[in-house]
Scaffold this motif. Structure first.
Motif, PDB file in Angstrom:
ATOM      1  N   SER A  92     -38.767  17.113 -21.104  1.00  0.00           N
ATOM      2  CA  SER A  92     -38.507  15.923 -20.303  1.00  0.00           C
ATOM      3  C   SER A  92     -39.782  15.142 -20.034  1.00  0.00           C
ATOM      4  CB  SER A  92     -37.854  16.319 -18.978  1.00  0.00           C
ATOM      5  OG  SER A  92     -38.800  16.956 -18.148  1.00  0.00           O
ATOM      6  N   LEU A  93     -39.567  13.951 -19.579  1.00  0.00           N
ATOM      7  CA  LEU A  93     -40.668  13.057 -19.261  1.00  0.00           C
ATOM      8  C   LEU A  93     -41.471  13.595 -18.081  1.00  0.00           C
ATOM      9  CD1 LEU A  93     -41.854  10.310 -20.061  1.00  0.00           C
ATOM     10  CD2 LEU A  93     -40.308   9.261 -18.433  1.00  0.00           C
ATOM     11  N   ASP A  94     -40.799  14.203 -17.117  1.00  0.00           N
ATOM     12  CA  ASP A  94     -41.495  14.748 -15.945  1.00  0.00           C
ATOM     13  C   ASP A  94     -42.423  15.899 -16.338  1.00  0.00           C
ATOM     14  OD1 ASP A  94     -40.183  12.942 -14.328  1.00  0.00           O
ATOM     15  OD2 ASP A  94     -38.514  14.317 -13.938  1.00  0.00           O
ATOM     16  N   ASP A  95     -41.961  16.759 -17.245  1.00  0.00           N
ATOM     17  CA  ASP A  95     -42.811  17.855 -17.719  1.00  0.00           C
ATOM     18  C   ASP A  95     -44.043  17.306 -18.435  1.00  0.00           C
ATOM     19  OD1 ASP A  95     -40.974  19.630 -16.727  1.00  0.00           O
ATOM     20  OD2 ASP A  95     -40.022  20.013 -18.670  1.00  0.00           O
ATOM     21  N   ALA A  96     -43.846  16.276 -19.237  1.00  0.00           N
ATOM     22  CA  ALA A  96     -44.964  15.677 -19.974  1.00  0.00           C
ATOM     23  C   ALA A  96     -45.971  15.060 -19.013  1.00  0.00           C
ATOM     24  CB  ALA A  96     -44.443  14.625 -20.944  1.00  0.00           C
ATOM     25  N   LYS A  97     -45.494  14.423 -17.970  1.00  0.00           N
ATOM     26  CA  LYS A  97     -46.411  13.823 -16.989  1.00  0.00           C
ATOM     27  C   LYS A  97     -47.183  14.899 -16.232  1.00  0.00           C
ATOM     28  CE  LYS A  97     -43.998   9.480 -16.328  1.00  0.00           C
ATOM     29  NZ  LYS A  97     -43.241   8.626 -15.415  1.00  0.00           N
ATOM     30  N   ALA A  98     -46.526  16.017 -15.928  1.00  0.00           N
ATOM     31  CA  ALA A  98     -47.214  17.115 -15.240  1.00  0.00           C
ATOM     32  C   ALA A  98     -48.300  17.703 -16.135  1.00  0.00           C
ATOM     33  CB  ALA A  98     -46.214  18.183 -14.836  1.00  0.00           C
ATOM     34  N   ILE A  99     -47.996  17.891 -17.405  1.00  0.00           N
ATOM     35  CA  ILE A  99     -48.994  18.410 -18.351  1.00  0.00           C
ATOM     36  C   ILE A  99     -50.143  17.424 -18.506  1.00  0.00           C
ATOM     37  CG2 ILE A  99     -49.383  19.067 -20.760  1.00  0.00           C
ATOM     38  CD1 ILE A  99     -46.519  20.198 -20.739  1.00  0.00           C
ATOM     39  N   ARG A 100     -49.818  16.114 -18.554  1.00  0.00           N
ATOM     40  CA  ARG A 100     -50.856  15.085 -18.662  1.00  0.00           C
ATOM     41  C   ARG A 100     -51.807  15.164 -17.478  1.00  0.00           C
ATOM     42  NH1 ARG A 100     -48.973   9.184 -17.772  1.00  0.00           N
ATOM     43  NH2 ARG A 100     -48.736  10.119 -15.725  1.00  0.00           N
ATOM     44  N   ASP A 101     -51.256  15.295 -16.266  1.00  0.00           N
ATOM     45  CA  ASP A 101     -52.097  15.356 -15.073  1.00  0.00           C
ATOM     46  C   ASP A 101     -53.003  16.588 -15.096  1.00  0.00           C
ATOM     47  OD1 ASP A 101     -50.933  13.021 -14.230  1.00  0.00           O
ATOM     48  OD2 ASP A 101     -49.470  14.019 -12.915  1.00  0.00           O
ATOM     49  N   SER A 102     -52.477  17.720 -15.552  1.00  0.00           N
ATOM     50  CA  SER A 102     -53.306  18.924 -15.602  1.00  0.00           C
ATOM     51  C   SER A 102     -54.393  18.807 -16.670  1.00  0.00           C
ATOM     52  CB  SER A 102     -52.450  20.157 -15.849  1.00  0.00           C
ATOM     53  OG  SER A 102     -51.929  20.158 -17.150  1.00  0.00           O
ATOM     54  N   LEU A 103     -54.094  18.145 -17.794  1.00  0.00           N
ATOM     55  CA  LEU A 103     -55.108  17.986 -18.847  1.00  0.00           C
ATOM     56  C   LEU A 103     -56.210  17.026 -18.424  1.00  0.00           C
ATOM     57  CD1 LEU A 103     -52.966  17.759 -22.108  1.00  0.00           C
ATOM     58  CD2 LEU A 103     -54.466  19.615 -21.422  1.00  0.00           C
ATOM     59  N   GLN A 104     -55.848  15.966 -17.711  1.00  0.00           N
ATOM     60  CA  GLN A 104     -56.838  14.966 -17.337  1.00  0.00           C
ATOM     61  C   GLN A 104     -57.657  15.365 -16.117  1.00  0.00           C
ATOM     62  OE1 GLN A 104     -54.564  11.334 -16.964  1.00  0.00           O
ATOM     63  NE2 GLN A 104     -54.714  10.903 -19.153  1.00  0.00           N
ATOM     64  N   SER A 105     -57.238  16.408 -15.398  1.00  0.00           N
ATOM     65  CA  SER A 105     -57.931  16.777 -14.171  1.00  0.00           C
ATOM     66  C   SER A 105     -59.299  17.418 -14.420  1.00  0.00           C
ATOM     67  CB  SER A 105     -57.054  17.716 -13.339  1.00  0.00           C
ATOM     68  OG  SER A 105     -56.870  18.929 -14.024  1.00  0.00           O
ATOM     69  N   LYS A 106     -59.442  18.161 -15.515  1.00  0.00           N
ATOM     70  CA  LYS A 106     -60.712  18.846 -15.765  1.00  0.00           C
ATOM     71  C   LYS A 106     -61.068  18.744 -17.247  1.00  0.00           C
ATOM     72  CE  LYS A 106     -58.250  23.239 -16.016  1.00  0.00           C
ATOM     73  NZ  LYS A 106     -56.923  22.790 -15.707  1.00  0.00           N
ATOM     74  N   PRO A 107     -62.370  18.707 -17.551  1.00  0.00           N
ATOM     75  CA  PRO A 107     -62.763  18.629 -18.966  1.00  0.00           C
ATOM     76  C   PRO A 107     -62.542  19.963 -19.682  1.00  0.00           C
ATOM     77  CG  PRO A 107     -64.696  18.752 -17.573  1.00  0.00           C
ATOM     78  CD  PRO A 107     -63.517  18.633 -16.652  1.00  0.00           C
ATOM     79  N   VAL A 108     -62.352  19.878 -20.981  1.00  0.00           N
ATOM     80  CA  VAL A 108     -62.162  21.054 -21.828  1.00  0.00           C
ATOM     81  C   VAL A 108     -63.505  21.344 -22.494  1.00  0.00           C
ATOM     82  CG1 VAL A 108     -60.948  21.946 -23.831  1.00  0.00           C
ATOM     83  CG2 VAL A 108     -59.758  20.487 -22.209  1.00  0.00           C
ATOM     84  N   VAL A 109     -63.935  22.600 -22.438  1.00  0.00           N
ATOM     85  CA  VAL A 109     -65.219  22.983 -23.021  1.00  0.00           C
ATOM     86  C   VAL A 109     -64.962  23.667 -24.363  1.00  0.00           C
ATOM     87  CG1 VAL A 109     -67.299  24.353 -22.711  1.00  0.00           C
ATOM     88  CG2 VAL A 109     -66.241  23.241 -20.741  1.00  0.00           C
ATOM     89  N   VAL A 110     -65.599  23.150 -25.412  1.00  0.00           N
ATOM     90  CA  VAL A 110     -65.488  23.709 -26.755  1.00  0.00           C
ATOM     91  C   VAL A 110     -66.866  24.198 -27.170  1.00  0.00           C
ATOM     92  CG1 VAL A 110     -64.942  23.223 -29.159  1.00  0.00           C
ATOM     93  CG2 VAL A 110     -63.615  22.142 -27.348  1.00  0.00           C
ATOM     94  N   GLU A 111     -66.942  25.462 -27.574  1.00  0.00           N
ATOM     95  CA  GLU A 111     -68.211  26.017 -28.048  1.00  0.00           C
ATOM     96  C   GLU A 111     -68.237  25.963 -29.571  1.00  0.00           C
ATOM     97  OE1 GLU A 111     -69.003  29.887 -26.575  1.00  0.00           O
ATOM     98  OE2 GLU A 111     -69.050  29.252 -24.486  1.00  0.00           O
ATOM     99  N   THR A 167     -64.071  11.918 -25.677  1.00  0.00           N
ATOM    100  CA  THR A 167     -62.702  11.785 -25.188  1.00  0.00           C
ATOM    101  C   THR A 167     -61.770  11.763 -26.392  1.00  0.00           C
ATOM    102  OG1 THR A 167     -62.856   9.369 -25.159  1.00  0.00           O
ATOM    103  CG2 THR A 167     -63.313  10.509 -23.106  1.00  0.00           C
ATOM    104  N   VAL A 168     -60.663  12.486 -26.267  1.00  0.00           N
ATOM    105  CA  VAL A 168     -59.640  12.511 -27.308  1.00  0.00           C
ATOM    106  C   VAL A 168     -58.302  12.203 -26.645  1.00  0.00           C
ATOM    107  CG1 VAL A 168     -60.878  14.173 -28.744  1.00  0.00           C
ATOM    108  CG2 VAL A 168     -59.235  14.993 -27.087  1.00  0.00           C
ATOM    109  N   SER A 169     -57.356  11.728 -27.428  1.00  0.00           N
ATOM    110  CA  SER A 169     -56.039  11.452 -26.863  1.00  0.00           C
ATOM    111  C   SER A 169     -55.045  12.478 -27.395  1.00  0.00           C
ATOM    112  CB  SER A 169     -55.593  10.030 -27.204  1.00  0.00           C
ATOM    113  OG  SER A 169     -55.226   9.941 -28.544  1.00  0.00           O
ATOM    114  N   VAL A 170     -54.091  12.820 -26.537  1.00  0.00           N
ATOM    115  CA  VAL A 170     -53.055  13.796 -26.867  1.00  0.00           C
ATOM    116  C   VAL A 170     -51.710  13.137 -26.610  1.00  0.00           C
ATOM    117  CG1 VAL A 170     -52.111  16.066 -26.346  1.00  0.00           C
ATOM    118  CG2 VAL A 170     -54.555  15.685 -26.164  1.00  0.00           C
TER     119      VAL A 170
END
Length: 148
Positions: free
Chosen positions: A62-81, A128-131
């Motif tokens: 659903s759209l609500d699940d996607a928005k929740a995932i978006r908020d969690s992804l945008q809240s903190k940076p992802v570290v790649v080694e 920055t990357v887009s998902v």
């Protein structure tokens, strides 16, 4: 014009299971050799329903699940080694699979095919990357590349 059935998502063209008409050269030289599409035929219509069914099970419900995932992804940076030289240049490049595994380690799951990297990431630093999470929802993720 060639009539094709898309088997994978093609940005700007369509989703898996869509029947599209494209120029012959684009079909012959790009879409079919990379297995992004198959030629359309009357018998392939059954394939279309199977592809759409598989897409529905993979897609975020659903759209609500996607928005929740978006908020969690945008809240903190992802570290790649990644392995890097002395000047910060990487040995190779950071791929969508690397970013997807770093996102999974952070607590969310994202399909690597939904991640779009503008320019290849070949040095340490912040990017920055887009998902694309849903047809109507996309997230901008901050990626920090550090030397391993």
């Amino acid at each position: 014009m060639a009539k094709l059935i898309l088997t994978h998502e093609v940005t700007g063209l369509g989703e898996p299971g869509d029947v599209v008409e494209v120029k012959d050269g684009y079909a012959r030289n790009y879409l079919v050799p990379r297995k992004l599409a198959t030629p359309w035929s009357k018998g392939a219509e059954s394939q279309v329903s199977a592809i759409r069914k598989a897409r529905k099970t993979r897609e975020i419900a659903s759209l609500d699940d996607a928005k929740a995932i978006r908020d969690s992804l945008q809240s903190k940076p992802v570290v790649v080694e990644a392995k890097a030289g002395a000047a910060g240049r990487l040995f190779g490049a950071v791929t969508t699979a690397d970013i997807a595994s770093a996102v999974a380690a952070a607590g969310s799951s994202v399909d690597k095919r939904k991640i779009e990297i503008g320019q290849p990431i070949k040095a340490t630093g912040d990017y920055t990357v887009s998902v694309r999470l849903h047809p109507e929802v996309s997230a901008t993720v901050a990626v920090k590349v550090v030397a391993a």
